[in-house]
Every structure is written in C-alpha cells, then in structure tokens.
Design an enzyme around this catalytic site. Structure first.
Site, PDB file in Angstrom:
ATOM      1  N   HIS A 243      13.206 -22.306  39.547  1.00 23.55           N
ATOM      2  CA  HIS A 243      12.205 -22.501  38.611  1.00 23.55           C
ATOM      3  C   HIS A 243      12.712 -22.562  37.335  1.00 23.55           C
ATOM      4  O   HIS A 243      13.725 -22.309  36.782  1.00 23.55           O
ATOM      5  CB  HIS A 243      11.154 -21.164  38.508  1.00 23.55           C
ATOM      6  CG  HIS A 243       9.875 -21.565  37.919  1.00 23.55           C
ATOM      7  ND1 HIS A 243       9.703 -21.404  36.760  1.00 23.55           N
ATOM      8  CD2 HIS A 243       8.777 -21.711  38.378  1.00 23.55           C
ATOM      9  CE1 HIS A 243       8.377 -21.535  36.338  1.00 23.55           C
ATOM     10  NE2 HIS A 243       7.792 -22.022  37.508  1.00 23.55           N
ATOM     11  N   GLU A 302       5.795 -21.499  45.646  1.00 22.59           N
ATOM     12  CA  GLU A 302       5.387 -22.522  46.586  1.00 22.59           C
ATOM     13  C   GLU A 302       5.729 -21.879  48.096  1.00 22.59           C
ATOM     14  O   GLU A 302       5.354 -22.409  49.106  1.00 22.59           O
ATOM     15  CB  GLU A 302       6.092 -23.850  46.331  1.00 22.59           C
ATOM     16  CG  GLU A 302       5.765 -24.588  45.175  1.00 22.59           C
ATOM     17  CD  GLU A 302       4.294 -25.134  45.117  1.00 22.59           C
ATOM     18  OE1 GLU A 302       3.219 -24.206  45.467  1.00 22.59           O
ATOM     19  OE2 GLU A 302       4.074 -26.135  44.597  1.00 22.59           O
TER      20      GLU A 302
HETATM   21  N1  ACO Z   1      18.043 -26.118  45.610  1.00 20.56           N
HETATM   22  C1  ACO Z   1      19.071 -26.180  45.455  1.00 20.56           C
HETATM   23  N2  ACO Z   1      19.635 -26.355  44.173  1.00 20.56           N
HETATM   24  C2  ACO Z   1      18.884 -26.158  43.173  1.00 20.56           C
HETATM   25  C3  ACO Z   1      17.455 -25.704  43.361  1.00 20.56           C
HETATM   26  C4  ACO Z   1      16.885 -25.526  44.741  1.00 20.56           C
HETATM   27  N3  ACO Z   1      15.617 -25.244  44.909  1.00 20.56           N
HETATM   28  N4  ACO Z   1      16.630 -25.545  42.175  1.00 20.56           N
HETATM   29  C5  ACO Z   1      17.597 -25.789  41.221  1.00 20.56           C
HETATM   30  N5  ACO Z   1      18.836 -26.084  41.729  1.00 20.56           N
HETATM   31  C6  ACO Z   1      20.021 -26.216  41.230  1.00 20.56           C
HETATM   32  C7  ACO Z   1      20.251 -27.768  40.790  1.00 20.56           C
HETATM   33  O1  ACO Z   1      20.722 -28.485  41.648  1.00 20.56           O
HETATM   34  C8  ACO Z   1      21.152 -27.696  39.503  1.00 20.56           C
HETATM   35  O2  ACO Z   1      22.396 -27.485  40.058  1.00 20.56           O
HETATM   36  P1  ACO Z   1      23.851 -28.383  39.323  1.00 20.56           P
HETATM   37  O3  ACO Z   1      23.633 -27.869  38.079  1.00 20.56           O
HETATM   38  O4  ACO Z   1      25.036 -27.781  40.292  1.00 20.56           O
HETATM   39  O5  ACO Z   1      23.449 -29.805  39.359  1.00 20.56           O
HETATM   40  C9  ACO Z   1      20.823 -26.094  38.945  1.00 20.56           C
HETATM   41  O6  ACO Z   1      20.184 -25.548  40.119  1.00 20.56           O
HETATM   42  C10 ACO Z   1      19.888 -26.129  37.711  1.00 20.56           C
HETATM   43  O7  ACO Z   1      18.777 -27.176  38.290  1.00 20.56           O
HETATM   44  P2  ACO Z   1      18.050 -27.568  37.136  1.00 20.56           P
HETATM   45  O8  ACO Z   1      17.597 -29.117  37.423  1.00 20.56           O
HETATM   46  O9  ACO Z   1      18.443 -27.425  35.708  1.00 20.56           O
HETATM   47  O10 ACO Z   1      16.782 -26.913  37.551  1.00 20.56           O
HETATM   48  P3  ACO Z   1      15.238 -27.285  36.703  1.00 20.56           P
HETATM   49  O11 ACO Z   1      14.811 -26.263  35.873  1.00 20.56           O
HETATM   50  O12 ACO Z   1      15.285 -28.583  36.156  1.00 20.56           O
HETATM   51  O13 ACO Z   1      14.603 -27.213  38.038  1.00 20.56           O
HETATM   52  C11 ACO Z   1      12.923 -26.936  39.821  1.00 20.56           C
HETATM   53  C12 ACO Z   1      13.448 -26.371  38.659  1.00 20.56           C
HETATM   54  C13 ACO Z   1      12.337 -28.448  39.745  1.00 20.56           C
HETATM   55  C14 ACO Z   1      11.794 -26.164  40.284  1.00 20.56           C
HETATM   56  C15 ACO Z   1      14.198 -26.718  40.732  1.00 20.56           C
HETATM   57  O14 ACO Z   1      14.209 -25.425  40.929  1.00 20.56           O
HETATM   58  C16 ACO Z   1      13.657 -27.339  42.214  1.00 20.56           C
HETATM   59  O15 ACO Z   1      13.756 -28.559  42.305  1.00 20.56           O
HETATM   60  N6  ACO Z   1      13.150 -26.449  43.159  1.00 20.56           N
HETATM   61  C17 ACO Z   1      12.448 -27.130  44.256  1.00 20.56           C
HETATM   62  C18 ACO Z   1      11.385 -27.728  44.294  1.00 20.56           C
HETATM   63  C19 ACO Z   1      10.330 -26.502  44.205  1.00 20.56           C
HETATM   64  O16 ACO Z   1      10.144 -25.656  44.954  1.00 20.56           O
HETATM   65  N7  ACO Z   1       9.356 -26.959  43.279  1.00 20.56           N
HETATM   66  C20 ACO Z   1       8.208 -26.072  42.972  1.00 20.56           C
HETATM   67  C21 ACO Z   1       8.518 -25.217  41.685  1.00 20.56           C
HETATM   68  S1  ACO Z   1       7.195 -24.121  41.206  1.00 20.56           S
HETATM   69  C22 ACO Z   1       6.029 -25.150  40.611  1.00 20.56           C
HETATM   70  O17 ACO Z   1       6.305 -26.108  40.042  1.00 20.56           O
HETATM   71  C23 ACO Z   1       4.732 -24.770  40.967  1.00 20.56           C
END
Ligand code: ACO
Length: 362
Positions: A243, A302
């Site tokens: 998140h 989710e």
């Molecule tokens: N699985 C694997 N790796 C992840 C995940 C995940 N679910 N979430 C973040 N990461 C990793 C990224 O790849 C990144 O790694 P890196 O630095 O090695 O490239 C690091 O963690 C940080 O990622 P960010 O992109 O900075 O995280 P951000 O805060 O932008 O993303 C998000 C948040 C989009 C929710 C992300 O965690 C994600 O894609 N989750 C999966 C999709 C999901 O469940 N979405 C629902 C969110 S809740 C909502 O919107 C209601």
C-alpha cells in the site's frame, strides 16, 4: 519534488484520515472499528455528506431508495454492445447518462448508479431481466436482491460492513481524480466518472479479481511458496499486498476478515477456500519480507475483499464495481468539499525532453 506525489498534501479534508504508521482509518472523527459492523452504509453516507449540501433530504435512506428506482430506468438503454463490455466499463457508460449537477438529487442518483447498473447489467449479460429496486430496503440488502443473490440479514450485514469499510479513504487515486475534476467546477457526475476510471486499474480497485485468480492458480497450500517466488521472479506484484500509505497491516483487511467470520460459521462461505487463502496470505507475507526487505508490504483491503465478495456470490469481474458501490459516497463528499473550499488543482511537471534545437526530425 516527489514523482507520484507520495508526501504531497494536495487538499485539506474533514472527511477521512489514513494513519499509515498506526494502521488507523478515521472518517469524520469516527474510527473504522466504531463504524464497520455498527453503522449502516446510509448512515455513513449521511455522515460524509453532512454540511456539503444546502438542502439535504429529510431521510437519506428513503431518498437513496427512491434514487435507485429512478436510475433503474437507464438500464433500458443497455444495448447488446454495452452489455458485452466489462461490467465496470458498461456501468460507467450508463452512469454518464445521468445529468450533471451538484444537487443532493444528483448525488443520490450517483450513489445508486453503481449498485443498480452493475446488478442489472450482469443479469442482462446472463440473459435475465434486471430486478427493479425495492426502495423500502436498505442499500446493501437491495443490492443483493437486485443481483439475485441470497439476501438474508446475514449476507446483507456482511455487504453493508464492506460498503462502510470502503466508503472513504483519504486521497487515494480515484478520490484524487474526483477532486481534480471537481476543482474545475465540472459537476458531480463528471467527478464520479473520473473516479470510476481511476478505480478500474489493477493497482487500485482492480486488484480483488486477480487475488482470486492467484488463489485458484496456486490451488494448494504446499504450492504457494514456489508459485509466489516465480511470480516475483517474473517481476509481478502480488495482488492484495502493499500500500502507498500503510506501513503496517491495512485495518480494512481485518474489518473485512471479521465480516467474513459469520458467513464461514454459518456455512455460507467455503471454509476450505478461506483456510487455503489464509495459508497463502501467510506465505505471501513471508516471501515479501524476504524478497523486499527494504519495504514493508502487508495485506491490503483487496485480499479480504476478494474472499468476502466471492462468499456473497458476486462474480469476480464485478468486484471493482462493488467497490465503487461503497466508495462513491467518498468520491461525492470529496468533490463537494473540493468545490466548496478548494482551489483549482493544477500541479507542475518537470520537462525532461530534448532542449529546443536538439529534437530529432521524425
Ligand atoms: N508485490 C510485490 N512487490 C511489491 C508489491 C506487491 N504487491 N507492492 C509493492 N511492491 C514492491 C515494488 O515492486 C517496489 O519494489 P522495488 O523497489 O524493488 O522496485 C517496492 O515494493 C515499492 O513499490 P512502490 O511502487 O513504491 O509501491 P507503491 O506505494 O507505489 O505501490 C501499490 C502501492 C500500487 C498498492 C503496490 O503495493 C501494488 O502494486 N500492490 C498490488 C496491487 C494491489 O493490491 N492494489 C490494491 C491496493 S489497495 C487499493 O488501492 C484499494
């Protein structure tokens, strides 16, 4: 400058506060623990709308029931091409038929829209006639009824808890989209259409369907770790985890897990599937801790949304629409707040293209 606006304060709001370090969500001074499972969706909608409309109806619940009946008429415009679209796209198209405005009547039609249109569209897709709304019922019970799903108090309470849990959540991507449009004074329908468009993406409200796909693909607890490792090796994100704001577990995940409990105890939800999901959740958290040690990645809303909506009988390609059924109240309240107290939202971009004279002729 922060790309992605991580730490930027883009608005002041009285609506909700997301404390990412404590894992706490507050809506208008009431904690999620106090609201989920205790206050009904209509009451939370009224709480969010309070003070943002000059002429509020005497009963928001009765007015919402009447609005459901009003927007039901638009389903007659759902031609086969529309019905064949993804439910979120078809629901958005029908929502665009509602006349724009800033009145409470427009707000109520917009709250009714995702519920009435999604349930009606899915029935049309399945060759069935849409079921007309019953204005005397609560919103959650009527949604289940219109969808043709079991709508006893047990299921209605679980869906109501879900709608309350997701009703508002700070400046998430869809709410921000709603506020950007509202800041131009475009009207509530335009704001909500922008919000639906932002919600549908898999990084936001499009995640719960893929959560179930993941559980199905893993299939057995002893396959989980290898499957999860392979997904991360491919560079995939694990849906239902991580998140932007929470650095601890998303409190909404626990609210929804609690809402699932009575359905499991009553035998209305598949206990084996829920047990498998919990084993996969534990394996995913462990794998993420090892593979992404620099980043706290916990279960988000989710993951349990997927389990709860599946247990209630919603088809997985409608999960994002059901999310919209709850979040729409937050989008509207934020749009009204932005229009009444905010300024035009107009950030800047940093140009990283070629300097004048160096651009290659194409
Ligand atoms: N699985 C694997 N790796 C992840 C995940 C995940 N679910 N979430 C973040 N990461 C990793 C990224 O790849 C990144 O790694 P890196 O630095 O090695 O490239 C690091 O963690 C940080 O990622 P960010 O992109 O900075 O995280 P951000 O805060 O932008 O993303 C998000 C948040 C989009 C929710 C992300 O965690 C994600 O894609 N989750 C999966 C999709 C999901 O469940 N979405 C629902 C969110 S809740 C909502 O919107 C209601």
């Amino acid at each position: 400058m922060t790309i992605g606006l991580d730490d930027v304060i883009a608005a002041e709001t009285v609506l909700s506060d997301v404390d990412g370090l404590q894992g706490r969500l507050v809506m208008r001074g009431r904690s999620l623990d106090d609201l989920a499972g205790h206050a009904g969706y209509e009451a939370v909608m009224a709480l969010l709308f309070d003070g943002f409309f000059e002429r509020a109806p005497a009963s928001w619940q009765a007015a919402l029931g009447a609005a459901r009946r009003e927007v039901f008429e638009h389903l007659s415009f759902a031609d086969p091409a529309l019905v064949a679209q993804e439910p979120i796209d078809a629901m958005r198209a029908l929502t665009a038929r509602i006349a724009d405005g800033d009145e409470p009547a427009t707000a109520l039609r917009l709250v009714a829209a995702p519920a009435v249109f999604t349930t009606g569209l899915v029935r049309l897709r399945n060759g069935l006639r849409p079921i007309a709304p019953d204005a005397s019922l609560g919103h959650a019970a009527d949604i289940l009824r219109m969808a043709g799903l079991p709508a006893e108090p047990l299921q209605a309470r679980a869906l109501d808890t879900y709608l309350v849990t997701v009703a508002d959540h700070g400046l998430n991507a869809s709410t921000f989209a709603s506020r950007v449009v509202a800041s131009t004074r475009a009207g509530l329908v335009s704001s909500v259409l922008a919000a639906i468009s932002a919600l549908k993406g898999p990084l936001h409200g499009g995640a719960p369907g893929p959560v179930l796909d993941m559980l199905d693909a893993i299939g057995r607890a002893d396959h989980a770790r290898a499957w999860l490792e392979a997904a991360l090796n491919r560079g995939d994100r694990l849906m239902g985890f991580g998140h932007r704001v929470y650095r601890v577990r998303d409190p909404r995940a626990d609210a929804l897990k609690a809402a699932l409990g009575p359905l499991l105890r009553d035998g209305r939800a598949d206990r084996e599937r829920a047990a498998l999901a919990q084993e996969i959740e534990a394996a995913a958290l462990d794998t993420l801790r090892r593979r992404k040690p620099g980043r706290t990645l916990e279960t988000n809303v989710e993951f349990y949304t997927a389990l709860l909506l599946d247990a209630l009988g919603f088809q997985r390609d409608t999960f994002t629409c059901v999310f919209a059924m709850g979040r729409v109240a937050g989008w509207i309240a934020h749009a009204r707040e932005q229009a009444s107290t905010g300024r035009l939202i107009r950030p800047q971009s940093r140009y990283v293209g070629p300097p004048v004279g160096e651009a290659q002729e194409r």
